[in-house]
Design a protein around this motif. Structure first.
Motif, short mmCIF file in Angstrom:
data_model
loop_
_atom_site.label_atom_id
_atom_site.label_comp_id
_atom_site.label_asym_id
_atom_site.label_seq_id
_atom_site.Cartn_x
_atom_site.Cartn_y
_atom_site.Cartn_z
N ASN A 1 -2.96 8.84 -3.03
CA ASN A 1 -2.55 9.65 -4.19
C ASN A 1 -1.04 9.94 -4.18
OD1 ASN A 1 -5.01 9.74 -5.40
ND2 ASN A 1 -5.52 11.81 -4.76
N ARG B 1 5.03 4.49 -8.55
CA ARG B 1 5.08 3.52 -7.45
C ARG B 1 6.05 2.38 -7.76
NH1 ARG B 1 -1.37 3.45 -5.65
NH2 ARG B 1 -1.24 5.38 -4.43
N GLY C 1 -1.22 0.98 -14.59
CA GLY C 1 -2.38 1.77 -14.19
C GLY C 1 -3.53 0.88 -13.76
N LYS C 2 -4.71 1.13 -14.33
CA LYS C 2 -5.89 0.35 -13.98
C LYS C 2 -6.29 -0.60 -15.11
CE LYS C 2 -9.20 3.97 -15.42
NZ LYS C 2 -10.36 4.76 -14.99
N LEU D 1 0.70 7.21 -11.91
CA LEU D 1 0.83 6.83 -10.51
C LEU D 1 1.43 5.44 -10.38
CD1 LEU D 1 0.25 7.64 -7.58
CD2 LEU D 1 -2.03 6.63 -7.83
N SER D 2 1.00 4.51 -11.21
CA SER D 2 1.53 3.14 -11.16
C SER D 2 3.01 3.11 -11.53
CB SER D 2 0.73 2.21 -12.08
OG SER D 2 0.93 2.54 -13.45
N ARG E 1 -4.77 -2.56 -5.90
CA ARG E 1 -3.62 -1.68 -5.67
C ARG E 1 -2.46 -2.55 -5.19
NH1 ARG E 1 -7.92 1.14 -3.16
NH2 ARG E 1 -7.14 0.65 -1.07
N HIS F 1 0.39 -1.49 -10.16
CA HIS F 1 -1.02 -1.52 -10.55
C HIS F 1 -1.83 -0.64 -9.61
CE1 HIS F 1 -0.57 -5.12 -13.21
NE2 HIS F 1 0.41 -5.39 -12.38
N THR F 2 -2.85 0.02 -10.13
CA THR F 2 -3.74 0.83 -9.30
C THR F 2 -5.14 0.24 -9.33
OG1 THR F 2 -4.50 2.29 -11.09
CG2 THR F 2 -2.43 2.90 -10.00
N ASP F 3 -6.03 0.86 -8.54
CA ASP F 3 -7.44 0.47 -8.64
C ASP F 3 -8.08 1.26 -9.79
OD1 ASP F 3 -8.01 3.03 -7.69
OD2 ASP F 3 -8.09 2.37 -5.62
N GLN G 1 0.83 -1.19 0.00
CA GLN G 1 0.00 0.00 0.00
C GLN G 1 0.87 1.26 0.00
OE1 GLN G 1 -3.55 -0.24 -0.17
NE2 GLN G 1 -2.86 -2.31 -0.67
N ASN H 1 -3.79 7.37 -13.40
CA ASN H 1 -3.45 6.08 -12.81
C ASN H 1 -2.21 5.46 -13.45
OD1 ASN H 1 -5.30 5.43 -10.64
ND2 ASN H 1 -6.90 5.48 -12.17
#
Length: 213
Positions: A107, A158, A183-184, A154-155, A199, A141-143, A103, A151
């Protein structure tokens, strides 16, 4: 209310708070995983050949995989094209892998405190002699909440965070860690796009030296 009632009421509140804290700690640790479990999941497994597949075809396939991996080593995560991301996913589908429910802060690409133990376990596992010499894909991976472009970025951030942590804290070679963000686009629970299980960080052992001798 009598002094007796107040005393036992206070005791009950204190006990309830203590139980709540204990439950929270147990829940926070439930998703953490040991280095040994990660090593077992990522160990190369001997490949079995079909009757129509001979050593030459097997060697050719390995050479193609190795050649492709060399083109994405040392590449920034955001530089990968959609086609390259899909090719990595296609190759990863048949490789030893593990999904880690790591986790991050909301954001953010900062690792949540509750997941630091899992990232540390990953560092220990990838440093294990049993996995030495392998190339690993670290996929973020994101939700499904939020836009695709957001996303995706963001992925990628991360995945980069995990790679940086592994290099800085465990001395892993950056050329052996290929990062990619999805991403998603590849939800683990497509029926519930907002589920926390989506996530995640997937780690794949891309070792091509798995053919049976």
């Amino acid at each position: 209310m009598t002094r007796f009632d107040k005393f036992f009421g206070l005791k009950a509140i204190t006990l309830s708070a203590a139980l709540s804290m204990t439950a929270g700690l147990a829940l926070a640790g439930d998703n953490n995983i040991s280095a040994g479990q990660i090593v077992d999941a990522l160990k190369p497994k001997p490949a079995t050949r079909g009757l129509s597949v001979g050593p030459q075809a097997d060697t050719t396939a390995q050479a193609k995989e190795a050649s492709f991996l060399n083109t994405v080593r040392n590449r920034s995560t955001r530089s990968l094209s959609t086609g390259e991301r899909e090719q990595i996913a296609e190759l990863a589908a048949t490789k030893p892998k593990i999904d880690l429910e790591i986790q991050f802060d909301y954001n953010s690409a900062d690792i949540a405190k509750t997941s630091v133990a899992s990232v540390q376990a990953l560092g220990k596992a990838l440093s294990d002699p049993a996995l030495k010499g392998s190339t690993f894909v670290v996929a973020g991976h994101t939700d499904a909440i939020g836009g695709e472009e957001y996303n995706q970025g963001l992925s990628e951030r991360r995945a980069d965070t995990i790679k940086k942590y592994l290099m800085q804290n465990y001395g892993l070679n950056g050329t052996d860690l290929v990062t990619v963000g999805y991403g998603k686009t590849k939800l683990k629970d497509a029926a519930n796009g907002a589920a926390p299980i989506n996530r995640r960080v997937q780690v794949v052992n891309m070792d091509t030296k798995t053919a049976a001798k």
